[in-house]
Each structure stands twice: as structure tokens, then as C-alpha cells.
Design a protein around this motif. Structure first.
Motif: not given
Ligand SMILES: Cc1ncc(COP(=O)(O)O)c(C=O)c1O
Length: 316
Positions: A265-291
Motif C-alpha cells: 500500500p501507498i499511504t503518502v503520495l507527493d508529500g500528502t496523505r494518500a488513501a486517508d493514510g491507512v491501508i484500505g479494505p481492498v488492499t488488505t483483502a488482496l494481500r491476504e488472498e495473494y499470500a
């Protein structure tokens, strides 16, 4: 990594050799990247102590494509290189997660960098320990670099040529000078392309978006894996199309995707918070499934795993 008695080895053009003996002449430009191409592949330990290489055939097919587009000639088939990779990992007694680098470069120590079309190449397969981050809540800082991605009409990033990584390295240095980990490259029309070593994906309103292959990016094996898992396992709609810098900033989730990055996940982009600065639900589910797929917990995707060891030997 545990090594067999006698030290670590690599595979070089048909033979397993001690790495200390795998030398080339200092004058050789064939080895020094001008036309050399490579792959990055991972093998992961499964729950029973076995080890499996992930999507080995796809990676080695891409190596063969890179050789072809570089107008080199390789005398090994994809099947032979798959067998060589497994042989090497067994010889080196690799039992844990490992990164594998197969690569091809012009043989015979050429001193002229404009090697002729059809030149034969040596193939080397090397490996070193890999640390997966999929089980850790890690994220990265990204910055859009002012360097443009090298145009596919000039030097196609679609193949994995070492020479393309000069562009990647300039992007890394630029991003790091601004406090980021990795760059995101736009092309000369301002479209998002990729990072120096990973594909870019984003989620907005429950839909996954990633640049299409026609914008000149590497045809990522992980990109293909992730698109399939999102569609078939996570029920997330996917779209492959042009994206702009604004799309990155407006996304609910942004991520790097690749063999080494895995899903990061990218949580900071161009010096500002990206994606509210947290790891989102799709990213989390995808990481679990990929693992789960990598670790052999999804029988449906067993055909993506090439076994090195089937299970830990008794007594280890
Ligand atoms: C420039 C670039 N783009 C994308 C990727 C992701 O490709 P893959 O998923 O096949 O590892 C890589 C990985 O090495 C890369 O170097």
C-alpha cells in the motif's frame, strides 16, 4: 538461506557452478547490461515446509520474450530453464522464501556494445533470501517523478532489459530526494505508467483501476495474478485504462504491485496523505488472498506453483 556443503552455487549456461568461480572478463560489455535482460521470481515456503516457485513458467516465458525483442539468441527452452531453476534451489538447499534472478547476456566477452542481431547469450540463474512483507502492516511513500517513463517507441519497458533501469534509477533518486521510497512515472502525455520496479493499482468507489498494457509498461506477472484474484475471488470489478496523476490523488486506495513489492500500500503520495493514510479494505483483502495463493493454501491455483521441495524432511 541454507547452503549445501561446499558453498553457494548458481546455474550458468547448463551447469551448476560455485558462485565464486562464475566470473567474466572485466572488459566484457555483454555482461555489463547493454543488451542484457532478466527476470525476478520468488519461491515461497508453504505450510507443510515445502517450497514452491510462483509462476515460474510465466516469468521464464517473459525472459524468452525479452531475449527475442533484444534480438539475442538463447539456446535454452523455457522448460529447460524451469528445470534448471528447481535444480539450483535444491542444490543450494533453499528451504525458505527466496528471490531468483534468471538473466541472459551476450556470450563470449564482446568488447563492442553494438552487439549484432542474433548474438548468442549466456544464461545465469542466481538466488538470494527474500523477506515477504505480506503479513506485516507496512506501507510505502510514493512521489510522482518529473522524469518521464522511457517511451515504448524508444526502448520498450514491456521487456525486462537492465538498460531500462537507468530510467528507473533516475526516478528512484528523484523520489528519494523528496522523502519518498519509490517513484511513479508518467509518460510524455501525462498518463500514469509504473514505478521503477512495480505496477501501480488504485481503488475508487469499489472498482480497481490499473494502467493498460498499451501505455508501455512491463507486462507484470503479479499484475495478471492480482487482476484475476480481484475478479474471481474478491468480486472486485477491475478496469485497465489510462489514469492521470489526479486519479492517484482521488483514489481511496493506491498500491505498488510486483514480485518484490508483492502488494504494497501507498499511504503518502507527493508529500500528502494518500488513501486517508491507512491501508484500505481492498488492499488488505488482496494481500491476504495473494499470500494464501503463494503459500499453497488455494488448491485452485496450485498450477501456479512449481514444487522444489514437497515437504520438510523429517527431523528438520
Ligand atoms: C519496471 C517494472 N514494472 C513492473 C514490475 C512488476 O512485474 P512482476 O509483477 O512481473 O514482477 C517490475 C518487477 O520487476 C518492474 O521492474
Amino acid at each position: 538461506m541454507t547452503h549445501a556443503p561446499g558453498g553457494d552455487h548458481l546455474w550458468r549456461s547448463g551447469r551448476i557452478v560455485p558462485s565464486a568461480e562464475a566470473t567474466v572478463h572485466v572488459r566484457s560489455v555483454g555482461h555489463a547490461s547493454v543488451s542484457a535482460v532478466f527476470e525476478g521470481v520468488n519461491a515461497y515456503r508453504d505450510d507443510s515446509g515445502g517450497l514452491n516457485v510462483f509462476r515460474l513458467e510465466e516469468h521464464l516465458t517473459r525472459l524468452a520474450d525479452s531475449v527475442r525483442l533484444s534480438h539475442l539468441t538463447m539456446s535454452y527452452t523455457v522448460d529447460e530453464l524451469c528445470a534448471a531453476t528447481v535444480e539450483l534451489l535444491r542444490r543450494n538447499e533453499v528451504r525458505d522464501d527466496v528471490h531468483i534472478r534468471p538473466w541472459a547476456f551476450v556470450e563470449g566477452n564482446p568488447i563492442e556494445q553494438m552487439v549484432p542481431a542474433g548474438a548468442g547469450c549466456e544464461v545465469v540463474i542466481d538466488c538470494w533470501p527474500f523477506r515477504s512483507r505480506l503479513a506485516e502492516p507496512v506501507s510505502r511513500i510514493a512521489a510522482v517523478t518529473s522524469w518521464r517513463r522511457v517511451a515504448s517507441e524508444s526502448m520498450p519497458p514491456r521487456i525486462k532489459a537492465f538498460a531500462n533501469y537507468h530510467n528507473g534509477r533516475l526516478g528512484n533518486i528523484d523520489a528519494q530526494s523528496r522523502g519518498a521510497d519509490w517513484p511513479i512515472f508518467l509518460d510524455d502525455r501525462g498518463r500514469v505508467t509504473e514505478s521503477s520496479g512495480a505496477t501501480i493499482g488504485l481503488v475508487r468507489d469499489g472498482v480497481f483501476h490499473t494502467p493498460g498494457l498499451d501505455c508501455g509498461i512491463l507486462e507484470g506477472v503479479t499484475r495478471d495474478t492480482v487482476l484475476r484474484l480481484l475478479r474471481d475471488e474478491l468480486d472486485v470489478p477491475v478496469r485497465e485504462h489510462d489514469l492521470t496523476r489526479a486519479d492517484l490523488h482521488l483514489a481511496d486506495e493506491v498500491m505498488f504491485i510486483g514480485t518484490s513489492a508483492e502488494v504494497l500500500p501507498i499511504t503518502v503520495l507527493d508529500g500528502t496523505r494518500a488513501a486517508d493514510g491507512v491501508i484500505g479494505p481492498v488492499t488488505t483483502a488482496l494481500r491476504e488472498e495473494y499470500a494464501a495463493v503463494l503459500r499453497g493454501r488455494r488448491p485452485r491455483y496450485k498450477h501456479w506453483l512449481t514444487p522444489v521441495w514437497v515437504a520438510e524432511p523429517a527431523g528438520r
